[in-house]
Design a protein around this motif. Sequence first.
Motif, PDB file in Angstrom:
ATOM      1  N   HIS A 165       0.871  -1.186   0.000  1.00 52.49           N
ATOM      2  CA  HIS A 165       0.000   0.000   0.000  1.00 52.49           C
ATOM      3  C   HIS A 165       0.900   1.225   0.000  1.00 52.49           C
ATOM      4  O   HIS A 165       1.411   1.669   1.017  1.00 52.49           O
ATOM      5  N   ASP A 166       1.095   1.745  -1.215  1.00 54.58           N
ATOM      6  CA  ASP A 166       2.062   2.815  -1.425  1.00 54.58           C
ATOM      7  C   ASP A 166       1.644   4.123  -0.780  1.00 54.58           C
ATOM      8  O   ASP A 166       2.455   5.040  -0.663  1.00 54.58           O
ATOM      9  N   ARG A 167       0.385   4.218  -0.345  1.00 51.78           N
ATOM     10  CA  ARG A 167      -0.078   5.453   0.301  1.00 51.78           C
ATOM     11  C   ARG A 167       0.271   5.514   1.777  1.00 51.78           C
ATOM     12  O   ARG A 167       0.112   6.542   2.433  1.00 51.78           O
ATOM     13  N   ARG A 168       0.750   4.403   2.346  1.00 55.26           N
ATOM     14  CA  ARG A 168       1.005   4.351   3.785  1.00 55.26           C
ATOM     15  C   ARG A 168       2.202   3.466   4.082  1.00 55.26           C
ATOM     16  O   ARG A 168       2.424   2.456   3.418  1.00 55.26           O
ATOM     17  N   MET A 169       2.965   3.842   5.105  1.00 60.47           N
ATOM     18  CA  MET A 169       3.995   2.950   5.618  1.00 60.47           C
ATOM     19  C   MET A 169       3.393   2.114   6.730  1.00 60.47           C
ATOM     20  O   MET A 169       2.291   2.373   7.216  1.00 60.47           O
ATOM     21  N   GLU A 170       4.129   1.076   7.152  1.00 62.07           N
ATOM     22  CA  GLU A 170       3.642   0.227   8.229  1.00 62.07           C
ATOM     23  C   GLU A 170       4.834  -0.225   9.066  1.00 62.07           C
ATOM     24  O   GLU A 170       5.971  -0.262   8.590  1.00 62.07           O
ATOM     25  N   GLY A 177      -0.007   7.573   7.029  1.00 62.38           N
ATOM     26  CA  GLY A 177       0.124   7.983   5.635  1.00 62.38           C
ATOM     27  C   GLY A 177      -1.047   8.815   5.180  1.00 62.38           C
ATOM     28  O   GLY A 177      -1.634   9.572   5.954  1.00 62.38           O
ATOM     29  N   ASP A 178      -1.438   8.622   3.927  1.00 61.49           N
ATOM     30  CA  ASP A 178      -2.387   9.526   3.285  1.00 61.49           C
ATOM     31  C   ASP A 178      -3.846   9.304   3.633  1.00 61.49           C
ATOM     32  O   ASP A 178      -4.652  10.214   3.481  1.00 61.49           O
ATOM     33  N   ASN A 179      -4.235   8.094   4.057  1.00 60.65           N
ATOM     34  CA  ASN A 179      -5.656   7.891   4.283  1.00 60.65           C
ATOM     35  C   ASN A 179      -5.899   6.960   5.458  1.00 60.65           C
ATOM     36  O   ASN A 179      -4.969   6.390   6.019  1.00 60.65           O
TER      37      ASN A 179
END
Length: 280
Positions: free
Chosen positions: A200-205, A263-265
């Motif tokens: 999920h390129d919109r968020r790191m984990e 991240g983004d969302n």
Amino acid sequence: MTISVNVRQVVGPEDAAGRNTKALREGFLIEGLFSKGNVNLTYSHLDRMIVGGIVPVGEDLVIDQVKETGTSHFLERREAAILNIGGKGMVTVGGADYPLGFQDALYAGMGQGRLSFRSDEPENPAEFYLLSAPAHRACPTVLITLEMARKVRMGSAEEANARTINQYVHPDVCESCQLLVGLTIFEPGSVWNTMPAHVHDRRMEVYLYFGMEEATRVFHFMGEPHETRHLVLKSHDAVLSPGWSIHSGAGTGRYSFIWAMAGDNMSFTDMDKVPMEGLR
């Protein structure tokens, strides 16, 4: 009392693909978070996530000012989630005390002031796991027990991946600015997590593995889908997962893990699934 802070720069996919085992571990693995009487933090430049371990055994341990954030107070422009994986303890924030038993969590909103940690029994200390990300608005501080967490059951015994995803900091449970935090618990005999894999390129984990026997190891798979790598982790090890990397694992025995995203969302299901034939 001193606060130890380890800073991690961003590692890109091309860099990661060329690293040997030692260099991969230096870039992504976080060891030694939990040591008695200490506050150990890792400041990652991946979405500015801070990962911490706090183990009070005598005096209260306090997080108030962390130089690396560049602010007067730690929560001045940040939110935090704290999950206890040890003995009973107490977290004080915003002038209020919050008791945390095993696998209970606390969400602390931006601007709530200093965080103070203590154990009920120093001989059986609490082990507070902290996740913190930048925030642009204040959300209420909330105590979240394991029973309050949103339960999502996935997998099957036949596929050796029957598990319950307990969502603590999640829009259906607790309002937050950008943090999502949860705990995955496996059924006996199940050892595989998140396979088929996804990114999920919109968020790191970030993952924290725990609840393992001394000799148990988790093989954490990472890397781009066509260029996979793995890290071997013991109990209480954490691993950073960039948005471009898969993140799945298999254990030699039973384990649990805490996952946290920023991240983004705020959509837990926002992920790009990778078909099995796409893995290399």
